[in-house]
Structure formats: C-alpha cells, structure tokens
Write a protein that holds these residues in place. Structure first.
Motif, mmCIF file in Angstrom:
data_model
loop_
_atom_site.group_PDB
_atom_site.id
_atom_site.type_symbol
_atom_site.label_atom_id
_atom_site.label_comp_id
_atom_site.label_asym_id
_atom_site.label_seq_id
_atom_site.Cartn_x
_atom_site.Cartn_y
_atom_site.Cartn_z
ATOM 1 N N GLY A 283 63.262 12.393 -26.083
ATOM 2 C CA GLY A 283 63.555 12.573 -27.431
ATOM 3 C C GLY A 283 65.281 12.649 -27.530
ATOM 4 N N LEU B 88 57.758 15.487 -27.139
ATOM 5 C CA LEU B 88 59.052 15.346 -27.958
ATOM 6 C C LEU B 88 59.777 16.432 -27.825
ATOM 7 N N GLU C 8 63.577 17.770 -29.731
ATOM 8 C CA GLU C 8 64.806 17.179 -30.648
ATOM 9 C C GLU C 8 65.501 18.598 -31.094
ATOM 10 N N PHE D 43 66.895 15.367 -36.082
ATOM 11 C CA PHE D 43 65.727 15.160 -36.876
ATOM 12 C C PHE D 43 65.625 14.063 -37.474
ATOM 13 N N GLN E 214 65.860 10.883 -34.880
ATOM 14 C CA GLN E 214 64.548 10.805 -34.183
ATOM 15 C C GLN E 214 63.187 10.282 -35.083
ATOM 16 N N ALA F 270 55.124 17.785 -31.298
ATOM 17 C CA ALA F 270 56.566 18.077 -31.458
ATOM 18 C C ALA F 270 56.802 19.535 -30.444
ATOM 19 N N PHE G 171 58.838 23.557 -31.406
ATOM 20 C CA PHE G 171 59.108 23.404 -32.737
ATOM 21 C C PHE G 171 59.740 24.199 -33.400
ATOM 22 N N GLN H 22 60.262 19.592 -42.252
ATOM 23 C CA GLN H 22 60.031 18.906 -40.885
ATOM 24 C C GLN H 22 58.753 19.124 -40.363
ATOM 25 N N TYR I 49 55.975 15.708 -39.229
ATOM 26 C CA TYR I 49 55.647 15.608 -38.052
ATOM 27 C C TYR I 49 54.147 15.292 -38.415
ATOM 28 N N VAL J 88 51.813 20.076 -33.117
ATOM 29 C CA VAL J 88 53.090 20.886 -32.948
ATOM 30 C C VAL J 88 52.921 22.153 -32.206
#
Length: 268
Positions: free
Chosen positions: A102, A135, A137, A141, A144, A158, A161, A167, A171, A178
């Motif tokens: 990421g 991922l 991040e 954001f 990405q 993600a 998270f 956000q 996703y 998540v």
C-alpha cells in the motif's frame, strides 16, 4: 468446522509474529493463542525475507497462514529480482494474500513515487494470480483509493482500518473486506471507527490484533505487548457495539477469512 456447522474458535487475520518485540517467543505466542481459542493466525509479511520466514513457520504449524509482499516502508529497499521472488512465494500453499502492500504518506520511509510503483506492481501481480491483496494505508487514502480503482481491485482486505465512515464505505464499494483491530477499544482515538463500525456488514469484517502493536486499552492491567491470545478482548468490544454474541462474531469472521483467502482446501 465442527459437526454443528460452526467454527470452533477465532481467526486473527493480522499478526507480525517475527517482530523484534516477539524475538524468540514465536512458539509460546502460538501456543497461548491456541489456549485462548485463537485457532487460526494470518502472519503479515513486510518484505521478501519476512514473508519467507513466515512461510517456514506456517509450514510447521496447523492453522497458520501468511501474506507475502512489500510494505511501503520497505519499497525503496527491494532487490532487482523481488517481483519474481514474490511470485514464487505466492505459489506456496500457506501463502494466501499479496501484502502487506500500500501507501504510507505519514512517515515517508520510501519516496512516494517508489511506494506507488512497488504498490502498483503488487496489485497487478495479485490480479494476474487472482490472489487477494492485504492493504496498508496511512495518510494516503485519496491516492490509494485512486490506484485501487485504476487497477480495478475488488478482492482483498483493508488491513488495520482506522478511518471514518466515508472511507469505510469507499472500501466496501470496491468489494473489499475490512480488518478491525484494538483501535476499536481506544476511547480517545477510536471514536470515528466506533461510529463507522455500525455501517460495516458482518459478512465483510475480519478481526486482527496487528500484534505486537495496538494493544487494546480495555485490557487491565496492560501487558507489555499485544498478541493473538488477546483477540477476544477486541471481539468483546465489537460485540458490544454491534449487539451480537461472541459465538456469532467468531463464526462469521472466521468464515469470512476462509472465503477471502480460499482456505476451504487447506488445513484449518
């Protein structure tokens, strides 16, 4: 699964087992996880060397799997043949996702253009091999999300998270799962996540400790490090917020992990 059709324990989908904080304790950490009902662990690879180390551990421990990839912090340090090495790792049976990959514009340990190049290469490989992405991040954001949309990524998670509702929905709209960590237990920093989790469908949620990091603040007295055996403390907070039972959460999040990482044919 048991004869009743439910899973018998928890699945920690984020463990940095070969972190310096755990040096020499890997076996004991795995054993304590088993005793706490955390029967499955997904180890996180941050570079090729750690991914190999993870894979070797998983090959000798039932219920353990690993990602393989290059974290944005390590993007500037890859060897010339890194992508082929990664491809070879991803062919091994306990290696189930590409990552942790990421963008991290918070610390910028690697130049941003280098991060984006290494990230794009991993996304393309994941799509080619039809393997989910894992991922990372931080403070990146918008960039990405644009890269994920450009590569048409719809298969992955993600990891860790910590964002807000908008956000989260972005996703989810991509089709991603998540990962929820002990950040949910932080009464100071976790408020946005506590609000967002009401919009997270149970069938798109994974549980992670991100051990040894993000020790849940609800645990008293506080141990030195987070570890997979403490996953039930994270689950307890999610159960409170979502008004569900721990058995229901254990079953559905373990099922989600099996579905995302295609574990039905592997030892669980």
């Amino acid at each position: 699964m048991t004869e009743t059709g439910t899973y018998s324990g928890w699945f920690d989908c984020g463990v940095n087992l070969f972190s310096q904080q755990f040096a020499g304790q890997e076996q004991q950490i795995w054993q304590r996880a088993q005793h706490a009902g955390v029967n499955n662990m997904l180890l996180i690879g941050s570079d090729i060397a750690e991914s190999r180390q993870n894979q070797q551990f998983c090959s000798g421990h039932s219920g353990c799997y690993t990602t393989a990839g290059v974290h944005p912090h390590q993007a500037a340090n890859v060897a010339a043949e890194w992508l082929e090495q990664l491809r070879q790792l991803l062919s091994l049976p306990t290696v189930v996702a590409v990552g942790e990959c990421g963008l991290d514009f918070n610390r910028d340990f690697s130049p941003r253009p280098v991060q984006q190049h290494i990230f794009a290469s991993q996304l393309q490989l994941a799509i080619q091999l039809q393997i989910p992405v894992y991922l990372h991040e931080r403070d990146a954001f918008t960039t990405q999300l644009a890269m994920l949309k450009e590569q048409q990524v719809n298969h992955g998670v993600a990891h860790c998270f910590t964002g807000d509702t908008s956000q989260l929905k972005a996703y989810l709209d991509l089709g991603l799962y998540v990962g929820v960590t002990g950040w949910i237990c932080d009464e100071r920093r976790g408020q946005s996540l506590q609000q967002a989790i009401h919009y997270l469908p149970l069938d798109r949620m994974l549980l992670e400790t991100d051990a040894p990091y993000l020790l849940p603040r609800t645990i008293k007295p506080r141990p030195k490090n987070n570890e997979p055996a403490l996953l039930p403390a994270i689950a307890a907070e999610i159960c409170r917020l979502k008004s569900i039972s721990s058995q229901q959460l254990a079953d559905i999040t373990t099922e989600n992990a099996h579905r995302l990482f295609s574990l039905s044919g592997l030892q669980a």
